[in-house]
Design a protein around this motif. Structure first.
Motif, PDB file in Angstrom:
ATOM      1  N   HIS A 139     -39.239   6.320   2.725  1.00 39.31           N
ATOM      2  CA  HIS A 139     -38.402   5.344   2.032  1.00 39.31           C
ATOM      3  C   HIS A 139     -37.551   6.056   0.985  1.00 39.31           C
ATOM      4  CE1 HIS A 139     -37.130   1.523   0.377  1.00 39.31           C
ATOM      5  NE2 HIS A 139     -37.462   1.944  -0.829  1.00 39.31           N
ATOM      6  N   GLN A 140     -36.271   5.690   0.919  1.00 39.76           N
ATOM      7  CA  GLN A 140     -35.354   6.332  -0.016  1.00 39.76           C
ATOM      8  C   GLN A 140     -35.140   5.489  -1.272  1.00 39.76           C
ATOM      9  OE1 GLN A 140     -31.716   7.352   2.071  1.00 39.76           O
ATOM     10  NE2 GLN A 140     -32.570   9.317   2.713  1.00 39.76           N
ATOM     11  N   VAL A 141     -35.146   6.179  -2.405  1.00 38.87           N
ATOM     12  CA  VAL A 141     -34.865   5.568  -3.704  1.00 38.87           C
ATOM     13  C   VAL A 141     -33.692   6.317  -4.325  1.00 38.87           C
ATOM     14  CG1 VAL A 141     -35.737   5.148  -6.037  1.00 38.87           C
ATOM     15  CG2 VAL A 141     -37.253   4.849  -4.063  1.00 38.87           C
ATOM     16  N   THR A 142     -32.694   5.587  -4.798  1.00 37.37           N
ATOM     17  CA  THR A 142     -31.532   6.204  -5.446  1.00 37.37           C
ATOM     18  C   THR A 142     -31.711   6.167  -6.958  1.00 37.37           C
ATOM     19  OG1 THR A 142     -30.068   5.532  -3.642  1.00 37.37           O
ATOM     20  CG2 THR A 142     -29.027   6.113  -5.738  1.00 37.37           C
ATOM     21  N   VAL A 143     -31.472   7.310  -7.594  1.00 35.23           N
ATOM     22  CA  VAL A 143     -31.600   7.420  -9.047  1.00 35.23           C
ATOM     23  C   VAL A 143     -30.266   7.897  -9.615  1.00 35.23           C
ATOM     24  CG1 VAL A 143     -32.906   8.400 -10.964  1.00 35.23           C
ATOM     25  CG2 VAL A 143     -34.018   8.085  -8.728  1.00 35.23           C
ATOM     26  N   VAL A 144     -29.748   7.173 -10.593  1.00 34.07           N
ATOM     27  CA  VAL A 144     -28.498   7.547 -11.262  1.00 34.07           C
ATOM     28  C   VAL A 144     -28.819   7.896 -12.711  1.00 34.07           C
ATOM     29  CG1 VAL A 144     -26.194   6.812 -11.969  1.00 34.07           C
ATOM     30  CG2 VAL A 144     -27.140   6.045  -9.775  1.00 34.07           C
ATOM     31  N   ALA A 145     -28.440   9.097 -13.129  1.00 34.65           N
ATOM     32  CA  ALA A 145     -28.608   9.516 -14.522  1.00 34.65           C
ATOM     33  C   ALA A 145     -27.301   9.250 -15.266  1.00 34.65           C
ATOM     34  CB  ALA A 145     -28.967  10.996 -14.588  1.00 34.65           C
ATOM     35  N   TYR A 146     -27.405   8.740 -16.495  1.00 33.79           N
ATOM     36  CA  TYR A 146     -26.190   8.419 -17.244  1.00 33.79           C
ATOM     37  C   TYR A 146     -26.461   8.525 -18.740  1.00 33.79           C
ATOM     38  CZ  TYR A 146     -28.295   3.823 -18.104  1.00 33.79           C
ATOM     39  OH  TYR A 146     -29.134   2.814 -18.493  1.00 33.79           O
ATOM     40  N   TYR A 147     -25.386   8.410 -19.521  1.00 33.21           N
ATOM     41  CA  TYR A 147     -25.463   8.514 -20.975  1.00 33.21           C
ATOM     42  C   TYR A 147     -24.859   7.259 -21.604  1.00 33.21           C
ATOM     43  CZ  TYR A 147     -26.267  13.445 -19.963  1.00 33.21           C
ATOM     44  OH  TYR A 147     -26.776  14.622 -19.473  1.00 33.21           O
ATOM     45  N   GLN A 148     -25.070   7.110 -22.913  1.00 36.68           N
ATOM     46  CA  GLN A 148     -24.451   6.000 -23.619  1.00 36.68           C
ATOM     47  C   GLN A 148     -22.930   6.112 -23.498  1.00 36.68           C
ATOM     48  OE1 GLN A 148     -26.381   4.904 -27.524  1.00 36.68           O
ATOM     49  NE2 GLN A 148     -27.186   6.983 -27.318  1.00 36.68           N
ATOM     50  N   GLU A 149     -22.265   4.979 -23.308  1.00 37.21           N
ATOM     51  CA  GLU A 149     -20.809   4.986 -23.169  1.00 37.21           C
ATOM     52  C   GLU A 149     -20.126   5.474 -24.433  1.00 37.21           C
ATOM     53  OE1 GLU A 149     -19.517   1.169 -21.937  1.00 37.21           O
ATOM     54  OE2 GLU A 149     -20.458   1.290 -19.956  1.00 37.21           O
ATOM     55  N   ARG A 150     -20.810   5.373 -25.566  1.00 41.80           N
ATOM     56  CA  ARG A 150     -20.217   5.787 -26.833  1.00 41.80           C
ATOM     57  C   ARG A 150     -20.099   7.306 -26.944  1.00 41.80           C
ATOM     58  NH1 ARG A 150     -23.337   4.875 -31.059  1.00 41.80           N
ATOM     59  NH2 ARG A 150     -21.631   4.626 -32.546  1.00 41.80           N
ATOM     60  N   LEU A 151     -20.751   8.045 -26.053  1.00 43.50           N
ATOM     61  CA  LEU A 151     -20.710   9.500 -26.102  1.00 43.50           C
ATOM     62  C   LEU A 151     -19.392   9.978 -25.495  1.00 43.50           C
ATOM     63  CD1 LEU A 151     -22.761  11.607 -27.111  1.00 43.50           C
ATOM     64  CD2 LEU A 151     -23.483  11.905 -24.748  1.00 43.50           C
ATOM     65  N   THR A 152     -18.534  10.600 -26.312  1.00 44.62           N
ATOM     66  CA  THR A 152     -17.189  10.959 -25.871  1.00 44.62           C
ATOM     67  C   THR A 152     -17.201  12.001 -24.759  1.00 44.62           C
ATOM     68  OG1 THR A 152     -16.323  10.489 -28.077  1.00 44.62           O
ATOM     69  CG2 THR A 152     -14.946  11.824 -26.618  1.00 44.62           C
ATOM     70  N   ASN A 165     -24.228  13.006 -10.909  1.00 41.11           N
ATOM     71  CA  ASN A 165     -25.367  12.388 -11.596  1.00 41.11           C
ATOM     72  C   ASN A 165     -26.135  11.391 -10.727  1.00 41.11           C
ATOM     73  OD1 ASN A 165     -24.492  13.892 -13.750  1.00 41.11           O
ATOM     74  ND2 ASN A 165     -23.859  12.157 -15.011  1.00 41.11           N
ATOM     75  N   THR A 166     -25.959  11.450  -9.412  1.00 46.91           N
ATOM     76  CA  THR A 166     -26.639  10.532  -8.497  1.00 46.91           C
ATOM     77  C   THR A 166     -27.518  11.327  -7.535  1.00 46.91           C
ATOM     78  OG1 THR A 166     -24.813   8.947  -8.615  1.00 46.91           O
ATOM     79  CG2 THR A 166     -26.327   8.730  -6.763  1.00 46.91           C
ATOM     80  N   TYR A 167     -28.760  10.877  -7.374  1.00 46.38           N
ATOM     81  CA  TYR A 167     -29.713  11.592  -6.530  1.00 46.38           C
ATOM     82  C   TYR A 167     -30.455  10.597  -5.642  1.00 46.38           C
ATOM     83  CZ  TYR A 167     -28.926  15.492  -9.720  1.00 46.38           C
ATOM     84  OH  TYR A 167     -28.343  16.490 -10.465  1.00 46.38           O
ATOM     85  N   THR A 168     -30.864  11.081  -4.479  1.00 50.05           N
ATOM     86  CA  THR A 168     -31.670  10.285  -3.559  1.00 50.05           C
ATOM     87  C   THR A 168     -32.987  11.002  -3.325  1.00 50.05           C
ATOM     88  OG1 THR A 168     -29.719   9.398  -2.441  1.00 50.05           O
ATOM     89  CG2 THR A 168     -31.812   9.255  -1.273  1.00 50.05           C
ATOM     90  N   THR A 169     -34.082  10.294  -3.551  1.00 47.71           N
ATOM     91  CA  THR A 169     -35.401  10.880  -3.321  1.00 47.71           C
ATOM     92  C   THR A 169     -36.082  10.135  -2.182  1.00 47.71           C
ATOM     93  OG1 THR A 169     -37.521  11.451  -4.340  1.00 47.71           O
ATOM     94  CG2 THR A 169     -36.508   9.389  -5.041  1.00 47.71           C
ATOM     95  N   THR A 170     -36.788  10.869  -1.339  1.00 50.39           N
ATOM     96  CA  THR A 170     -37.452  10.285  -0.179  1.00 50.39           C
ATOM     97  C   THR A 170     -38.959  10.271  -0.401  1.00 50.39           C
ATOM     98  OG1 THR A 170     -35.699  11.080   1.290  1.00 50.39           O
ATOM     99  CG2 THR A 170     -37.788  10.436   2.308  1.00 50.39           C
TER     100      THR A 170
END
Length: 202
Positions: free
Chosen positions: A115-128, A159-164
């Motif tokens: 089964h695949q799970v998608t994980v997106v890493a991100y930061y606060q939008e306020r970070l320039t 910043n997007t990853y798929t783990t199985t």
């Protein structure tokens, strides 16, 4: 940096070690007090731990005293809003994680299949100028977090990853499947998030 704490927990004096609480900046302080944390000028390594229900997140990052504001007009510094502290401020470069567990309509996943799970890493939008996430690894657990098994993870774009996850039979993960995700970025900041039950099997 700012956070909200109850009056009973407010402390006077140096609270530098809690500087990572910037995660809660601008979150709203219902019934609490607004506190600003000042960092020393010399860069140092900080650790911030948070627990929401059963999900535990640990951030490690390097920071120092802000020398100029790094906050857009639509998300100003707390001091600018309440007029209590006009010192420069900025959000911390904490890595946050967003998931697409790929659940079926009954919020479960088929047992005995990959089964695949998608994980997106991100930061606060306020970070320039946010750093770039350089690695992300995943582990799965089928016994409530007592043991963990590495899962295959592939990059699927910025910043997007798929783990199985190799789901076992339902009776071998009766309480569900746990996930532990670890990520790092180009500035050496890291995050580890442990989800004891990410989804259940059917």
């Amino acid at each position: 940096m700012n956070t909200c704490v109850s009056g009973a927990r407010r402390r006077r004096g140096a609270v530098t070690v809690l500087a990572a609480a910037a995660l809660l900046a601008l979150a709203g302080c219902d019934g609490g007090d607004l506190i600003s944390y000042d960092l020393p000028s010399k860069p140092a390594r900080y650790t911030f731990e948070a627990q929401t229900d059963t999900v535990r997140t640990v951030w490690e990052y390097t920071s120092a005293k802000a020398t100029k504001d790094d906050a857009p007009e639509l998300s100003p510094c707390i001091g600018d809003v309440v007029g209590s502290n006009m010192a420069p401020c900025r959000p911390e470069p904490l890595i946050f994680l967003r998931y697409d567990f790929g659940l079926d309509l009954d919020n479960t996943v088929r047992a005995g299949r990959k089964h695949q799970v998608t994980v997106v890493a991100y930061y606060q939008e306020r970070l320039t100028t946010p750093p770039k996430v350089t690695s992300l690894t995943a582990e799965s657990s089928f016994d409530g977090g007592r043991t963990w098994h590495p899962a295959v993870t592939k990059s699927g774009g910025r910043n997007t990853y798929t783990t199985t996850i190799d789901n076992p039979r339902r009776d071998l993960a009766a309480k569900g499947v746990g996930l532990r995700i670890s990520a790092a970025d180009s500035q050496g900041n890291t995050v580890t998030q442990t989800i004891p039950v990410a989804y259940t099997l059917r």
